[in-house]
Design a protein around this motif. Structure first.
Motif, PDB file in Angstrom:
ATOM      1  N   PHE A  48      -8.376  -0.748  -8.010  1.00 46.05           N
ATOM      2  CA  PHE A  48      -8.302   0.369  -7.067  1.00 46.05           C
ATOM      3  C   PHE A  48      -9.155   0.115  -5.825  1.00 46.05           C
ATOM      4  O   PHE A  48      -8.860   0.632  -4.746  1.00 46.05           O
ATOM      5  CB  PHE A  48      -8.753   1.672  -7.743  1.00 46.05           C
ATOM      6  N   LYS A  51      -7.664  -1.647  -2.566  1.00 42.36           N
ATOM      7  CA  LYS A  51      -6.783  -0.832  -1.716  1.00 42.36           C
ATOM      8  C   LYS A  51      -7.532  -0.299  -0.500  1.00 42.36           C
ATOM      9  O   LYS A  51      -6.922  -0.026   0.541  1.00 42.36           O
ATOM     10  CB  LYS A  51      -6.216   0.331  -2.528  1.00 42.36           C
ATOM     11  N   GLU A  52      -8.848  -0.145  -0.630  1.00 48.50           N
ATOM     12  CA  GLU A  52      -9.656   0.310   0.498  1.00 48.50           C
ATOM     13  C   GLU A  52      -9.733  -0.744   1.589  1.00 48.50           C
ATOM     14  O   GLU A  52     -10.084  -0.432   2.731  1.00 48.50           O
ATOM     15  CB  GLU A  52     -11.076   0.654   0.015  1.00 48.50           C
ATOM     16  N   TYR A  56      -3.435  -4.870  -2.269  1.00 49.82           N
ATOM     17  CA  TYR A  56      -3.054  -4.262  -3.530  1.00 49.82           C
ATOM     18  C   TYR A  56      -2.658  -5.349  -4.517  1.00 49.82           C
ATOM     19  O   TYR A  56      -2.265  -6.447  -4.137  1.00 49.82           O
ATOM     20  CB  TYR A  56      -1.914  -3.258  -3.340  1.00 49.82           C
TER      21      TYR A  56
END
Length: 248
Positions: A48, A51-52, A56
């Protein structure tokens, strides 16, 4: 895996012992439960977290690569993003190793390894020689007045068997070495005295039974030791003088 390896690494074990102990734990069903949790945490955080940064992880490509007949496009995708894949895994492993190392420090500072058996290190001799076993929940000895940190001197009585008979060596513990299997290899003592146990029957004066051993350090091999007795002392200052007293 890297988290747990670096958690169990340190001054408590020799490198070869660390590796064998770690592999033995990996093979156990109980340890697999502890292996799953940190693995889940780090993989989820990186999955996760990327994604910042505008990236991805395509799980479809991953599952396809694990199949019996992977799609060529999946392999091409990995080749095109090889650098990103490398840094993704390298950064995760590096953080896992660092987290395991510093979590070990936290466990030692908070004394969690003394309170919880699951966090206890494999070097059981450290807890005995340093007196930390007093803090074990199941310990039959409780320090009601003092704490383990008050222990400043560990006095050792070691019975050694030789051809002439059994000798008891008394001295202050200086250091110890572990064997390849994780047991005790040697102990080092200073200010050592010795006496033959057979002299107990022939000499009336207890003081005359002991002989001082000159030298700075005496090293005893654990394989030649029959029995070990440990006494844990604290140092007390009274009227400008120092005395020792057993911890209570």
């Amino acid at each position: 895996m890297y988290f747990l390896y670096f958690f169990y690494q340190g001054s408590f074990l020799e490198d070869s012992i660390i590796l064998r102990s770690f592999l033995r734990r990996i093979s156990s069903k109980i340890f697999s439960k502890y292996l799953f949790l940190p693995s889940l945490i780090f993989h989820s955080a990186w999955y996760f977290g990327v994604k910042e940064f505008g990236f991805y992880v395509d799980l479809n490509i991953l599952t396809n690569l694990l199949s019996n007949s992977p799609n060529p496009s999946s392999i091409e995708n990995i080749e095109q993003h090889a650098v990103k894949v490398f840094f993704y895994n390298f950064s995760m492993l590096l953080m896992a190793a660092a987290s395991g190392h510093y979590f070990q420090k936290l466990v030692r500072v908070r004394k969690w390894d003394r309170k919880f058996k699951q966090l206890r290190f494999q070097n059981s001799w450290h807890y005995i020689l340093k007196g930390e076993f007093f803090d074990f929940p199941r310990s039959a000895f409780d320090l009601e007045v003092d704490t383990v940190e008050r222990i400043e001197i560990v006095y050792v009585d070691a019975v050694v068997k030789i051809e002439e008979g059994s000798i008891i060596y008394d001295g202050i513990l200086v250091d110890y070495e572990l064997s390849k299997d994780g047991g005790l290899e040697t102990i080092s003592l200073k200010e050592v005295h010795r006496r033959y146990l057979k002299d107990d029957k022939t000499q009336a004066s207890f003081d005359h039974k002991y002989y001082e051993i000159p030298g700075h350090i005496l090293i005893l091999k654990y394989s030649e030791i029959i029995n070990l007795n440990f006494s844990y002392y604290k140092v007390i200052e009274e009227n400008g003088s120092y005395n020792i007293e057993l911890v209570k």
